[in-house]
Design an enzyme around this catalytic site. Structure first.
Site, mmCIF file in Angstrom:
data_model
loop_
_atom_site.group_PDB
_atom_site.id
_atom_site.type_symbol
_atom_site.label_atom_id
_atom_site.label_comp_id
_atom_site.label_asym_id
_atom_site.label_seq_id
_atom_site.Cartn_x
_atom_site.Cartn_y
_atom_site.Cartn_z
ATOM 1 N N ARG A 15 0.991 -0.884 0.134
ATOM 2 C CA ARG A 15 -0.086 0.110 0.231
ATOM 3 C C ARG A 15 0.948 1.748 -0.075
ATOM 4 O O ARG A 15 0.955 2.150 -0.868
ATOM 5 C CB ARG A 15 -1.009 -0.084 1.304
ATOM 6 N N ASP A 16 1.466 1.272 0.727
ATOM 7 C CA ASP A 16 1.929 2.788 1.187
ATOM 8 C C ASP A 16 3.564 2.323 0.178
ATOM 9 O O ASP A 16 3.702 4.050 -0.382
ATOM 10 C CB ASP A 16 3.048 3.298 2.242
ATOM 11 N N HIS A 207 6.621 4.256 12.657
ATOM 12 C CA HIS A 207 6.867 4.227 10.794
ATOM 13 C C HIS A 207 7.284 5.446 10.741
ATOM 14 O O HIS A 207 7.543 6.036 11.287
ATOM 15 C CB HIS A 207 5.203 4.511 10.992
ATOM 16 N N HIS A 209 10.384 7.466 7.978
ATOM 17 C CA HIS A 209 11.164 6.973 6.472
ATOM 18 C C HIS A 209 12.348 7.074 6.607
ATOM 19 O O HIS A 209 12.618 7.638 7.296
ATOM 20 C CB HIS A 209 10.318 8.216 5.961
ATOM 21 N N CYS A 240 6.152 10.505 -0.174
ATOM 22 C CA CYS A 240 5.375 10.788 0.246
ATOM 23 C C CYS A 240 4.518 11.631 -0.814
ATOM 24 O O CYS A 240 5.329 12.559 -1.277
ATOM 25 C CB CYS A 240 5.184 11.043 1.877
ATOM 26 N N ASN A 249 9.825 4.094 2.522
ATOM 27 C CA ASN A 249 10.210 3.856 3.799
ATOM 28 C C ASN A 249 11.558 3.234 4.753
ATOM 29 O O ASN A 249 12.521 2.904 3.808
ATOM 30 C CB ASN A 249 8.740 2.804 4.559
#
Length: 308
Positions: A15-16, A207, A209, A240, A249
Site C-alpha cells: 500500500r504505502d 513508522h 522513512h 509521500c 519507508n
C-alpha cells in the site's frame, strides 16, 4: 528500559510503497507480492487503500485485490480508508481490519486531505461507529510526528494529543509516522516518552522513512524505549506525494537484519523477504533500496553464510 524479546512487523509495501509508483501495477502482481510477504511469516500486510482514484490512482483496484487474495490463517490484511465511503467499499470487498490516519501538523492535514486536524477527527467518528458495529478492528496512523514539510518542527505535545484522540475513538494501536524522515534518535526517544504519558507503550507502533538515513537508528532508539511494533516496506518501497523530498519507508529487510542481530524474535524469514524485495524491484524497474536485502542475496549467491 528493557528491549522487547519479540517484535511484530507490519508490512506496508503493497500500500504505502506501491501507491507512489507512476506506472499502474497489475492486480496479479499486487496479489503475488502480498501473498509472498505473508508466506514469509509477516503477521500483518497492508494490502490496499479505499481512497479516491483521482488522488491515488494506484490504489483504484484495491477491491479486486482483496477479492482475489488468498489469505493465510493468522495474518491480517488491513486497508487504509479515509472516510465512511471508503469503509463501506472496504466492507463490500471483505476487509476486516482498517487503518485510519490523521496528521500531527495542521499544514500537512490541510495539504494532504484538505481539512484541519479537528475536521479530520470529526470525519472519522462515523467511520469508527460503523467499524465497531461490524466488528472491524481499527489501527491509527499519526503522520508528521518529527517534522512537517509545511509547518516545520512539530511539538511532541501535538503528536500526543492526536494519538490520544485516535485511542479514545477506538484504535487498538497507534502508529507514529515520521513521514518526511527528519527525526533523530534523541528526538524519537523524547517523543515516545511524551506520547507514552497518555498511551501505553504496548499500543504504540513506529513508522519511519529514511530520507536522512536515520530510519534504522530511530528503530533502535524506539526499541530502547520498549516499542515492539514497527512498520516497514519491502525493498524500501514508498515515499509521500505530499511530502517533497521524502524517500521510502525503512526496508523490511534492514529492519529484520537489525532485529535478528539483537536476537529479537519476529517469526519472519529474512531470506524470503530479500528474495521478494529483489523480485518486486526488478519487476518495477526500480533500485532495490534495501542494503541488507542486497547483501543477503549477494552473499548467498557467492556461497557465503550470513548468520541471520
Amino acid at each position: 528500559m528493557r528491549m522487547p524479546e519479540r517484535v511484530r512487523v507490519v508490512e506496508v509495501g503493497p500500500r504505502d510503497g506501491l501507491q507512489n509508483e507512476s506506472t499502474q501495477v497489475p492486480v496479479a502482481v499486487k496479489v503475488e507480492l502480498i501473498e509472498r510477504l505473508a508466506k514469509a511469516g509477516l503477521p500483518a500486510v497492508e494490502a490496499g487503500a479505499f481512497v479516491s482514484p483521482k488522488w491515488v490512482p494506484q490504489m483504484a483496484d484495491s477491491a479486486e485485490v482483496f477479492r482475489t487474495l488468498q489469505k493465510r490463517l493468522g495474518v491480517t490484511y488491513p486497508a487504509l480508508i479515509p472516510n465512511l465511503r471508503g469503509l463501506e467499499a472496504a466492507i463490500a470487498a471483505g476487509v476486516n481490519e482498517i487503518a485510519v490516519f490523521v496528521s500531527a501538523s495542521e499544514g500537512f492535514s490541510l495539504k494532504n486531505i484538505a481539512c484541519s486536524r479537528a475536521e479530520s477527527l470529526a470525519r472519522l467518528r462515523d467511520v469508527f461507529d460503523l467499524a465497531i458495529t461490524r466488528g472491524i478492528r481499527v489501527r491509527g496512523y499519526v503522520s508528521c510526528i518529527a517534522g512537517c514539510p509545511y509547518d516545520g518542527d512539530v511539538p511532541p505535545a501535538e503528536v500526543a494529543a492526536m494519538a490520544h484522540e485516535l485511542l479514545v475513538m477506538g484504535c487498538y494501536e497507534i502508529s507514529l509516522g515520521d513521514t518526511i524522515g527528519v527525526g533523530t534518535a534523541r528526538q524519537i526517544r523524547n517523543l515516545i516518552s511524551q506520547v507514552a504519558t497518555t498511551i501505553p507503550r504496548e499500543r504504540i507502533a513506529m513508522h519511519f522513512h529514511d530520507t536522512y538515513g536515520q530510519g534504522i537508528a530511530n528503530v533502535l532508539a524506539s526499541l530502547e524505549e520498549g516499542i515492539a511494533v514497527f512498520d516497514s516496506s519491502v525493498a524500501g518501497l514508498g515515499g509521500c506525494p505530499y511530502a517533497p523530498g521524502a524517500s521510502g519507508n525503512i526496508a523490511t529487510e534492514d529492519l529484520l537484519y537489525l532485529l535478528h542481530g539483537l536476537e529479537i524474535s519476529t517469526g519472519v524469514d529474512l531470506e524470503a523477504i530479500a528474495e521478494t524485495g529483489d523480485w518486486i524491484s526488478r519487476l518495477l524497474g526500480r533500485h532495490n533500496e534495501s542494503r541488507a536485502g542486497r547483501a543477503v542475496l549477494a552473499r548467498r549467491h557467492s556461497g557465503g553464510q550470513d548468520g541471520r
